[in-house]
Design a protein around this motif. Structure first.
Motif, PDB file in Angstrom:
ATOM      1  N   UNK A  37       0.836  -1.215   0.000  1.00  0.00           N
ATOM      2  CA  UNK A  37       0.000   0.000   0.000  1.00  0.00           C
ATOM      3  C   UNK A  37       0.859   1.249   0.000  1.00  0.00           C
ATOM      4  N   UNK A  38       0.564   2.194  -0.892  1.00  0.00           N
ATOM      5  CA  UNK A  38       1.331   3.435  -0.996  1.00  0.00           C
ATOM      6  C   UNK A  38       0.874   4.505  -0.023  1.00  0.00           C
ATOM      7  N   UNK A  39       1.697   5.528   0.128  1.00  0.00           N
ATOM      8  CA  UNK A  39       1.399   6.646   1.024  1.00  0.00           C
ATOM      9  C   UNK A  39       0.470   7.651   0.353  1.00  0.00           C
ATOM     10  N   UNK A  40      -0.290   8.372   1.154  1.00  0.00           N
ATOM     11  CA  UNK A  40      -1.140   9.433   0.635  1.00  0.00           C
ATOM     12  C   UNK A  40      -0.339  10.689   0.340  1.00  0.00           C
ATOM     13  N   UNK A  77       0.342  -1.573  -5.090  1.00  0.00           N
ATOM     14  CA  UNK A  77       1.495  -1.587  -5.981  1.00  0.00           C
ATOM     15  C   UNK A  77       2.509  -0.515  -5.610  1.00  0.00           C
ATOM     16  N   UNK A  78       2.528  -0.106  -4.317  1.00  0.00           N
ATOM     17  CA  UNK A  78       3.467   0.905  -3.819  1.00  0.00           C
ATOM     18  C   UNK A  78       3.353   2.233  -4.579  1.00  0.00           C
ATOM     19  N   UNK A  79       2.134   2.589  -4.982  1.00  0.00           N
ATOM     20  CA  UNK A  79       1.921   3.848  -5.685  1.00  0.00           C
ATOM     21  C   UNK A  79       1.438   4.911  -4.696  1.00  0.00           C
ATOM     22  N   UNK A  80       2.266   5.929  -4.513  1.00  0.00           N
ATOM     23  CA  UNK A  80       1.922   7.021  -3.600  1.00  0.00           C
ATOM     24  C   UNK A  80       0.961   7.988  -4.273  1.00  0.00           C
TER      25      UNK A  80
END
Length: 481
Positions: A37-40, A77-80
């Protein structure tokens, strides 16, 4: 229709931070590939910037509500998430930023000077960023912080070198129109000028600005007429010019008494005693005006004033006046302290500063205040037990639980984190164990189920030992059948 505004109340709201994402990587033959999980994204700021091309606050008079954009949430997918865009608001040079109580927050002078009126919220961390050696697959993510929101007052103080002050219809607008390229409204009735006018004057190698300050009458410093609204524009000026009407038709007025009245208003307003003064006897093109100017000039010079007789209509005495003003402006500029680059002030925290405080407000209510605890509470999803357990771990590591014990808190007492109008209140239960070893399934925390797993394991082991002991005591190898 309003064309000039020099004071507005602006309602600003920064962007909220985007929420973090709780996601687990999945692909063929890899059903649980780990958290991804990506960051906001960060919320946008509301920034005030001095722009020389802006001369009024009129735009904010009609549109006082301004909001920056929010940050985007994180994705799998590690998408911020994308950061919110800052909202840049251009303001005139000389704008003062105040809070609703009148306290000065910033004084914006000089092209490009900035002030952050509202800061955007931080983005929440995704579960990939929260993973650790003991918490390998968090089933939660942190929420984004809300951006700052509030009201600020913008007040414009004109940045000019020379201020023309005097009674209405004394000829200030006419004078500035012939000294510079300014084209103010000119008419033969009082209060023709309702807004300050600025003009640029060139005298030899000196270029300076002149401001026509309207509305000064007896009682102006107490709010009578338009004086109180525009007296603040005089504060920035280096030189004050008294424009006196020598051809007034009012029997109870004369140039000397007009000067005394305006000087009294300037003294009542305060902070202007150190400004050099020049007296201009205007309208000498009128026969009676010339005669009156010659009569009062000796009295004014005896008071120490430099006196100039001019006619804005006939263009008499203007060159001498403009060069005299240029001389005083040059002296004022030379006397100013040299501007230095803004110093960066570093204020490290004290060694014994825990970053939070615990106060007892009622017999069974304790309040925790501090940047970190309050931020952590705002970022917690209270619908997720594992997220709540993570918050408890963070507060415990920070030392909040220890301080509550020192303050006398007991199990079942209420604990409020945050200010009174926006606090999270819960019943406190002291914990002896904390950390990832308390975890159950993703999104759960056994501490919130009423019984700790460590205690359950100890009970199970003791029951197994008791059962084995009973079987051993009941076994007799030589007992026959």
């Amino acid at each position: 229709m309003t064309t000039f505004v020099d004071r507005v109340e602006l309602h600003v709201a920064a962007g909220n931070g985007g929420h973090g994402c709780a996601s687990v990587h999945r692909e063929k033959f890899k059903p649980l590939g780990g958290p991804d999980g990506g960051n906001g994204g960060r919320g946008g700021d509301v920034v005030l910037v001095v722009d020389q091309s802006v001369t009024t606050l009129l735009e904010y008079h009609y549109s006082p509500h301004r909001k920056a954009t929010n940050g985007k949430p994180g994705e799998g997918g590690n998408r911020s998430g994308k950061d919110g865009q800052d909202l840049v608001l251009p303001v005139p040079d000389g704008t003062v930023v105040l809070d609703r109580n009148g306290e000065v927050l910033a004084d914006l002078i000089g092209e490009g000077t900035t002030y952050v009126a509202a800061s955007g919220g931080r983005g929440g961390l995704g579960n990939a960023a929260l993973a650790s050696a003991r918490r390998k697959a968090p089933g939660f993510a942190l929420l984004g912080e809300p951006g700052d929101a509030g009201d600020v007052v913008l007040e414009l103080k004109t940045v000019a070198d020379v201020a023309l002050v005097g009674y209405p219809s004394a000829g200030k607008s006419s004078l500035i129109s012939v000294l510079s390229a300014a084209r103010p409204k000119i008419a033969d009735y009082p209060f023709t000028t309702l807004v300050p006018n600025l003009g640029v004057v060139t005298a030899g190698s000196t270029v300076y600005t002149v401001a026509d300050v309207p509305g000064l009458i007896p009682g102006a410093s107490q709010g009578k007429g338009l004086g109180l609204e525009f007296l603040r524009h005089v504060e920035r000026c280096s030189v004050l010019v008294h424009v006196l009407d020598t051809a007034t038709l009012e029997s109870d007025r004369d140039p000397v008494s007009d000067l005394d009245v305006i000087e009294e208003e300037l003294r009542s307003y305060g902070g202007l005693d150190d400004r050099p003064r020049i007296v201009v006897l205007n309208k000498i093109d009128v026969t009676d005006g010339q005669d009156l100017a010659e009569m009062v000039r000796p009295d004014l010079e005896a008071r120490g004033y430099r006196v100039f007789e001019v006619s804005a209509v006939a263009h008499k005495g203007l060159k001498e006046l403009s060069f005299a003003l240029a001389e005083l402006v040059g002296e004022a500029r030379a006397a100013r302290p040299k501007e230095e680059a803004t110093r960066v002030v570093i204020r490290p925290k004290a060694v014994d500063d825990s970053g939070f405080t615990v106060t007892r407000e009622e017999e069974s209510l304790y309040r925790v205040r501090g940047e970190k605890p309050e931020r952590w509470v705002r970022q917690t999803d209270f619908n997720n037990d594992e997220a709540v357990g993570y918050l408890a771990d963070r507060l415990n590591r920070l030392g909040v639980e220890e301080e509550l014990m020192k303050a006398g808190a007991r199990a079942g007492d209420g604990v409020a984190i945050g200010p009174e109008d926006n606090a999270v209140v819960f019943d406190w239960e002291p914990t002896m164990l904390a950390g990832a070893e308390m975890l159950g399934r993703r999104g759960e925390d056994h501490r919130l189920e009423g019984e700790r797993p460590a205690a359950q394991r100890r009970r199970d082991k003791q029951a197994a030992r008791d059962e084995a002991q009973d079987e051993y005591e009941g076994f007799h190898p030589f007992a026959g059948g």
